[in-house]
Design an enzyme around this catalytic site. Structure first.
Site, mmCIF file in Angstrom:
data_model
loop_
_atom_site.group_PDB
_atom_site.id
_atom_site.type_symbol
_atom_site.label_atom_id
_atom_site.label_comp_id
_atom_site.label_asym_id
_atom_site.label_seq_id
_atom_site.Cartn_x
_atom_site.Cartn_y
_atom_site.Cartn_z
ATOM 1 N N ASP A 13 0.860 -1.191 0.000
ATOM 2 C CA ASP A 13 0.000 0.000 0.000
ATOM 3 C C ASP A 13 0.892 1.236 0.000
ATOM 4 O O ASP A 13 2.068 1.172 0.399
ATOM 5 C CB ASP A 13 -0.908 0.023 1.239
ATOM 6 C CG ASP A 13 -1.820 1.245 1.236
ATOM 7 O OD1 ASP A 13 -2.494 1.483 0.215
ATOM 8 O OD2 ASP A 13 -1.841 1.985 2.240
ATOM 9 N N SER A 14 0.318 2.357 -0.419
ATOM 10 C CA SER A 14 1.061 3.615 -0.398
ATOM 11 C C SER A 14 1.455 3.998 1.033
ATOM 12 O O SER A 14 2.386 4.779 1.221
ATOM 13 C CB SER A 14 0.202 4.722 -1.008
ATOM 14 O OG SER A 14 -1.004 4.839 -0.281
ATOM 15 N N TYR A 45 -0.468 8.676 -2.400
ATOM 16 C CA TYR A 45 -0.447 8.465 -3.845
ATOM 17 C C TYR A 45 -1.686 9.096 -4.509
ATOM 18 O O TYR A 45 -1.691 9.343 -5.698
ATOM 19 C CB TYR A 45 -0.475 6.967 -4.163
ATOM 20 C CG TYR A 45 0.827 6.217 -4.032
ATOM 21 C CD1 TYR A 45 1.929 6.738 -3.366
ATOM 22 C CD2 TYR A 45 0.935 4.938 -4.587
ATOM 23 C CE1 TYR A 45 3.105 6.004 -3.253
ATOM 24 C CE2 TYR A 45 2.112 4.202 -4.485
ATOM 25 C CZ TYR A 45 3.191 4.730 -3.815
ATOM 26 O OH TYR A 45 4.348 3.995 -3.714
ATOM 27 N N CYS A 76 -4.190 -1.141 -2.382
ATOM 28 C CA CYS A 76 -4.330 0.314 -2.496
ATOM 29 C C CYS A 76 -5.139 0.575 -3.761
ATOM 30 O O CYS A 76 -4.759 0.098 -4.841
ATOM 31 C CB CYS A 76 -2.942 0.941 -2.610
ATOM 32 S SG CYS A 76 -2.930 2.700 -2.976
ATOM 33 N N ASN A 77 -6.232 1.278 -3.624
ATOM 34 C CA ASN A 77 -7.071 1.534 -4.802
ATOM 35 C C ASN A 77 -6.350 2.390 -5.825
ATOM 36 O O ASN A 77 -6.469 2.170 -7.027
ATOM 37 C CB ASN A 77 -8.361 2.236 -4.375
ATOM 38 C CG ASN A 77 -9.275 1.297 -3.628
ATOM 39 O OD1 ASN A 77 -9.998 0.530 -4.235
ATOM 40 N ND2 ASN A 77 -9.208 1.313 -2.313
ATOM 41 N N THR A 78 -5.611 3.375 -5.339
ATOM 42 C CA THR A 78 -4.934 4.287 -6.266
ATOM 43 C C THR A 78 -3.905 3.519 -7.096
ATOM 44 O O THR A 78 -3.824 3.674 -8.321
ATOM 45 C CB THR A 78 -4.271 5.437 -5.482
ATOM 46 O OG1 THR A 78 -5.237 5.993 -4.584
ATOM 47 C CG2 THR A 78 -3.775 6.524 -6.413
ATOM 48 N N GLU A 161 -5.208 9.705 8.865
ATOM 49 C CA GLU A 161 -3.805 9.513 9.266
ATOM 50 C C GLU A 161 -3.425 10.417 10.437
ATOM 51 O O GLU A 161 -2.477 10.132 11.159
ATOM 52 C CB GLU A 161 -2.885 9.736 8.067
ATOM 53 C CG GLU A 161 -3.077 8.630 7.050
ATOM 54 C CD GLU A 161 -1.943 8.489 6.057
ATOM 55 O OE1 GLU A 161 -1.052 9.347 6.040
ATOM 56 O OE2 GLU A 161 -1.989 7.500 5.305
ATOM 57 N N CYS A 195 -11.461 3.472 -1.074
ATOM 58 C CA CYS A 195 -10.140 3.862 -0.547
ATOM 59 C C CYS A 195 -9.949 3.086 0.741
ATOM 60 O O CYS A 195 -10.869 2.989 1.566
ATOM 61 C CB CYS A 195 -10.078 5.365 -0.283
ATOM 62 S SG CYS A 195 -8.574 5.862 0.575
ATOM 63 N N THR A 196 -8.731 2.566 0.895
ATOM 64 C CA THR A 196 -8.471 1.667 2.026
ATOM 65 C C THR A 196 -8.569 2.352 3.389
ATOM 66 O O THR A 196 -8.685 1.677 4.410
ATOM 67 C CB THR A 196 -7.067 1.057 1.871
ATOM 68 O OG1 THR A 196 -6.149 2.124 1.615
ATOM 69 C CG2 THR A 196 -7.034 0.077 0.730
ATOM 70 N N HIS A 197 -8.491 3.692 3.412
ATOM 71 C CA HIS A 197 -8.592 4.409 4.688
ATOM 72 C C HIS A 197 -10.039 4.572 5.163
ATOM 73 O O HIS A 197 -10.276 4.802 6.345
ATOM 74 C CB HIS A 197 -8.014 5.826 4.556
ATOM 75 C CG HIS A 197 -6.532 5.882 4.519
ATOM 76 N ND1 HIS A 197 -5.789 5.243 3.565
ATOM 77 C CD2 HIS A 197 -5.638 6.526 5.313
ATOM 78 C CE1 HIS A 197 -4.511 5.485 3.777
ATOM 79 N NE2 HIS A 197 -4.389 6.260 4.822
HETATM 80 N N1 DGL Z 1 -4.361 3.635 -0.049
HETATM 81 C C1 DGL Z 1 -4.862 4.670 -0.923
HETATM 82 C C2 DGL Z 1 -6.120 4.172 -1.665
HETATM 83 O O1 DGL Z 1 -6.698 3.181 -1.314
HETATM 84 C C3 DGL Z 1 -5.165 5.955 -0.228
HETATM 85 C C4 DGL Z 1 -3.973 6.671 0.333
HETATM 86 C C5 DGL Z 1 -3.177 7.497 -0.652
HETATM 87 O O2 DGL Z 1 -3.709 8.460 -1.243
HETATM 88 O O3 DGL Z 1 -2.000 7.178 -0.814
HETATM 89 O O4 DGL Z 1 -6.526 4.776 -2.613
#
Ligand code: DGL
Length: 282
Positions: A13-14, A45, A76-78, A161, A195-197
């Site tokens: 993940d990012s 990301y 990570c979705n991005t 975060e 988004c994972t968050h």
């Molecule tokens: N983990 C990223 C996602 O799921 C979000 C965090 C980021 O922007 O790096 O898109």
């Protein structure tokens, strides 16, 4: 040359968000070994360009391959939206033809068809994921009649975060983006948290989303899909070690990684810092 013995499953993940996915995967598949890599030094990301997300993700996947992983999940979705296809089609055949990289958008898209009745679906995600159109495109391939409308929520990741998920001030930003999304399409009956968050904002999101709308968090679908992938690919399954361990790597200083990681995990962990410099220099 990368060797082709057994290794842990890599979870990339990012930063921290992939920990929410890892938790679900470990619940469903506790017997496997996992190596988590968070690129915390370069997160987020979600606001970066296609090229940059692709390059960063490829460096991290290569690092996980070097550390023995045969299978890497882009949790990570991005990264799944902006880097997965390129890595699968162009890089894997050259650098590691016997290894695999999987994303988390496809398993999420697959579950939508059984949930929405109106066939109008909303997506809450980072600007990068929304702009990539990966969700509407992936869902269209499976369910051509479903309409997907997206709303980018750039401030939600920093709120999580910074441990503000439960703060009163966060309500304003959660409500604003939900209102924006629902104003775009009043037939939405299903919302994907892409988004994972965002699972950490679930209680606040639920508060502002009307009760008749279903909210999809990805972790359980990704975990079930990975289980099914390994059942369908016994060759890959036999190359994943199974001692029930989990190791955490970060590109940041561990003194920075560990306190924030505890927001996402309900256990105390240790972590190691890894350098990507050798990969970057290639
Ligand atoms: N983990 C990223 C996602 O799921 C979000 C965090 C980021 O922007 O790096 O898109």
């Amino acid at each position: 040359m990368l060797s082709s013995e057994k290794g842990p499953i890599g979870i990339f993940d990012s930063g921290y968000g992939g920990l929410t996915i890892l938790t679900h995967i470990r619940e469903v598949m506790p017997e496997y070994d996992y190596l988590y890599l968070g690129d915390n030094a370069r997160t987020p990301y979600g606001t970066r360009s296609f090229q940059v997300v692709y390059e960063f993700t490829l460096q991290c996947v290569t690092k996980l391959f070097e550390m023995g992983c045969r299978l890497v999940i882009l949790a990570c979705n991005t990264a799944s939206a902006k880097a997965l296809r390129n890595i699968q089609q162009n890089d894997i055949p050259l650098i590691a033809p016997d290894r695999r990289v999987l994303g988390i958008i496809r398993p999420t898209a697959e579950c939508v068809g059984d949930i929405t009745k109106t066939r109008h679906v909303g997506l809450l995600a980072t600007p990068g994921t929304v702009k990539s159109l990966s969700y509407p495109l992936e869902i269209k391939k499976l369910f051509p009649e479903i309409k997907v409308v997206g709303e980018a929520c750039p401030i939600w990741v920093p709120l999580v975060e910074n441990n503000e998920a439960d703060s009163d001030g966060t309500d304003y930003f959660v409500k604003r983006h939900i209102d924006n999304l629902l104003a775009k399409d009043d037939k939405i009956d299903t919302i994907i948290l892409g988004c994972t968050h965002y699972p950490l904002l679930y209680n606040k999101i639920r508060k502002y989303v009307p009760a008749h709308i279903e909210i999809i968090t990805q972790g359980e679908y990704v975990a079930t899909s990975l289980r099914s992938y390994l059942d369908r690919h016994p060759d890959m399954d036999s190359r994943c070690t199974k001692n029930g361990t989990c190791k955490y790597l970060t590109t940041e200083d561990t003194n920075i990684f560990l306190p924030a990681a505890s927001i996402f995990l309900h256990e105390s962990i240790s972590a190691e810092t890894v350098s990507l410099q050798d990969i970057i220099d290639l």
